[in-house]
Design an enzyme around this catalytic site. Structure first.
Site, PDB file in Angstrom:
ATOM      1  CB  SER A 107      -0.904   0.029   1.235  1.00  0.00           C
ATOM      2  OG  SER A 107      -1.655  -1.148   1.336  1.00  0.00           O
TER       3      SER A 107
HETATM    4  N1  SAH Z   1      -1.093  -3.721   3.646  1.00  0.00           N
HETATM    5  C1  SAH Z   1      -0.632  -4.620   2.613  1.00  0.00           C
HETATM    6  C2  SAH Z   1      -1.611  -4.516   1.474  1.00  0.00           C
HETATM    7  C3  SAH Z   1      -1.546  -5.592   0.504  1.00  0.00           C
HETATM    8  S1  SAH Z   1      -2.721  -5.455  -0.812  1.00  0.00           S
HETATM    9  C4  SAH Z   1       0.765  -4.159   2.202  1.00  0.00           C
HETATM   10  O1  SAH Z   1       1.040  -2.971   2.351  1.00  0.00           O
HETATM   11  O2  SAH Z   1       1.564  -4.953   1.708  1.00  0.00           O
HETATM   12  C5  SAH Z   1      -4.123  -6.264  -0.126  1.00  0.00           C
HETATM   13  C6  SAH Z   1      -3.962  -7.733   0.180  1.00  0.00           C
HETATM   14  O3  SAH Z   1      -5.251  -8.233   0.558  1.00  0.00           O
HETATM   15  C7  SAH Z   1      -3.503  -8.603  -0.986  1.00  0.00           C
HETATM   16  O4  SAH Z   1      -2.345  -9.287  -0.627  1.00  0.00           O
HETATM   17  C8  SAH Z   1      -4.675  -9.560  -1.211  1.00  0.00           C
HETATM   18  O5  SAH Z   1      -4.281 -10.857  -1.603  1.00  0.00           O
HETATM   19  C9  SAH Z   1      -5.327  -9.578   0.150  1.00  0.00           C
HETATM   20  N2  SAH Z   1      -6.734  -9.986   0.170  1.00  0.00           N
HETATM   21  C10 SAH Z   1      -7.710  -9.726  -0.745  1.00  0.00           C
HETATM   22  N3  SAH Z   1      -8.884 -10.257  -0.350  1.00  0.00           N
HETATM   23  C11 SAH Z   1      -8.645 -10.872   0.853  1.00  0.00           C
HETATM   24  C12 SAH Z   1      -9.468 -11.596   1.765  1.00  0.00           C
HETATM   25  N4  SAH Z   1     -10.769 -11.799   1.546  1.00  0.00           N
HETATM   26  N5  SAH Z   1      -8.887 -12.069   2.886  1.00  0.00           N
HETATM   27  C13 SAH Z   1      -7.568 -11.869   3.145  1.00  0.00           C
HETATM   28  N6  SAH Z   1      -6.743 -11.195   2.317  1.00  0.00           N
HETATM   29  C14 SAH Z   1      -7.274 -10.700   1.181  1.00  0.00           C
END
Ligand code: SAH
Length: 213
Positions: free
Chosen positions: A60
């Site tokens: 993010s």
């Molecule tokens: N805060 C993290 C954001 C990653 S992007 C960072 O800065 O690295 C969001 C993440 O949510 C992705 O890795 C995606 O695979 C995950 N995601 C999407 N839907 C989800 C769900 N239902 N349960 C758990 N994770 C989920």
């Protein structure tokens, strides 16, 4: 420029956007974002932007993380549930401030990579689960039923009921809610038996992929 100097510049940038919470700023000073991005993006680690982390997902944008963490009003006693571990960067920031973080990621390779990075950095107050986080922290260790703070890092079409159910009273949940390309940041606060939602500006996140149960 050294990563440590780039990190200081990023923190001044966050401050220029109005980020004030000293715990949040200290966490950004403590966590090396370069460890959480793929090698080919390391030189961009301190740009205030999301970056690809594989499997069509992103780490993010720092400012967006900072805004969400400020809304959570984190303190040392909090037990936090995070949905969307991704790279683990935000997990590290939260775990620097609070006592325990439980984090759920649906994509196993990302969860395993995040675990390895966070272990290497010495974090020992994080619990991991692979699955659909919209279902809440279920069948997982530790068997917690409630969290004082919940943060969702992927865009939902509505606030998942099971997450509101796992929010303690008092408690704060932040989540991007809206369509595919643009969402609003929604804050759900529980206090004295009441649940109140407020909206706090636009944002763009990858979708929360749910099993639809
Ligand atoms: N805060 C993290 C954001 C990653 S992007 C960072 O800065 O690295 C969001 C993440 O949510 C992705 O890795 C995606 O695979 C995950 N995601 C999407 N839907 C989800 C769900 N239902 N349960 C758990 N994770 C989920």
């Amino acid at each position: 420029m050294r990563f440590s100097d780039q990190r200081k510049l990023l923190i001044s940038e966050l401050a220029s956007y109005g980020i004030k919470d000293s715990e949040v700023i200290e966490a950004f000073s403590a966590v090396p974002r370069e460890n959480f991005v793929p090698p080919e993006y390391r030189d961009f680690a301190y740009r205030n932007q999301p970056l690809p982390i594989g499997l069509n997902q992103t780490i993010s944008q720092p400012l967006m993380i900072a805004i969400m963490l400020e809304h959570l009003q984190l303190n040392n006693n909090d037990k936090v549930l995070e949905i969307g571990t991704g790279s683990g960067y935000q997990t590290a920031l939260i775990a620097t401030i609070v006592s325990e973080v439980c984090t759920i990621e649906r994509l196993e390779p990302l969860s395993l990579k995040a675990r390895a990075t966070l272990k290497q950095l010495g974090f020992n107050n994080i619990y991991y689960r692979i699955g659909d986080g919209s279902q809440g922290w279920q069948n997982a260790f530790p068997p917690y039923m409630e969290f004082s703070k919940i943060i969702v890092s992927a865009a939902a079409d509505k606030v998942p009921e099971k997450l509101v159910a796992q929010l303690s009273d008092p408690g704060i949940l932040v989540i991007p809610v809206g369509g595919h390309f643009m969402q609003n940041l929604v804050k759900v606060e529980k206090r004295d038996g009441q649940t109140v939602s407020t909206t706090h500006g636009g944002c763009t996140f990858v979708p929360l992929v749910t099993t639809g149960q």
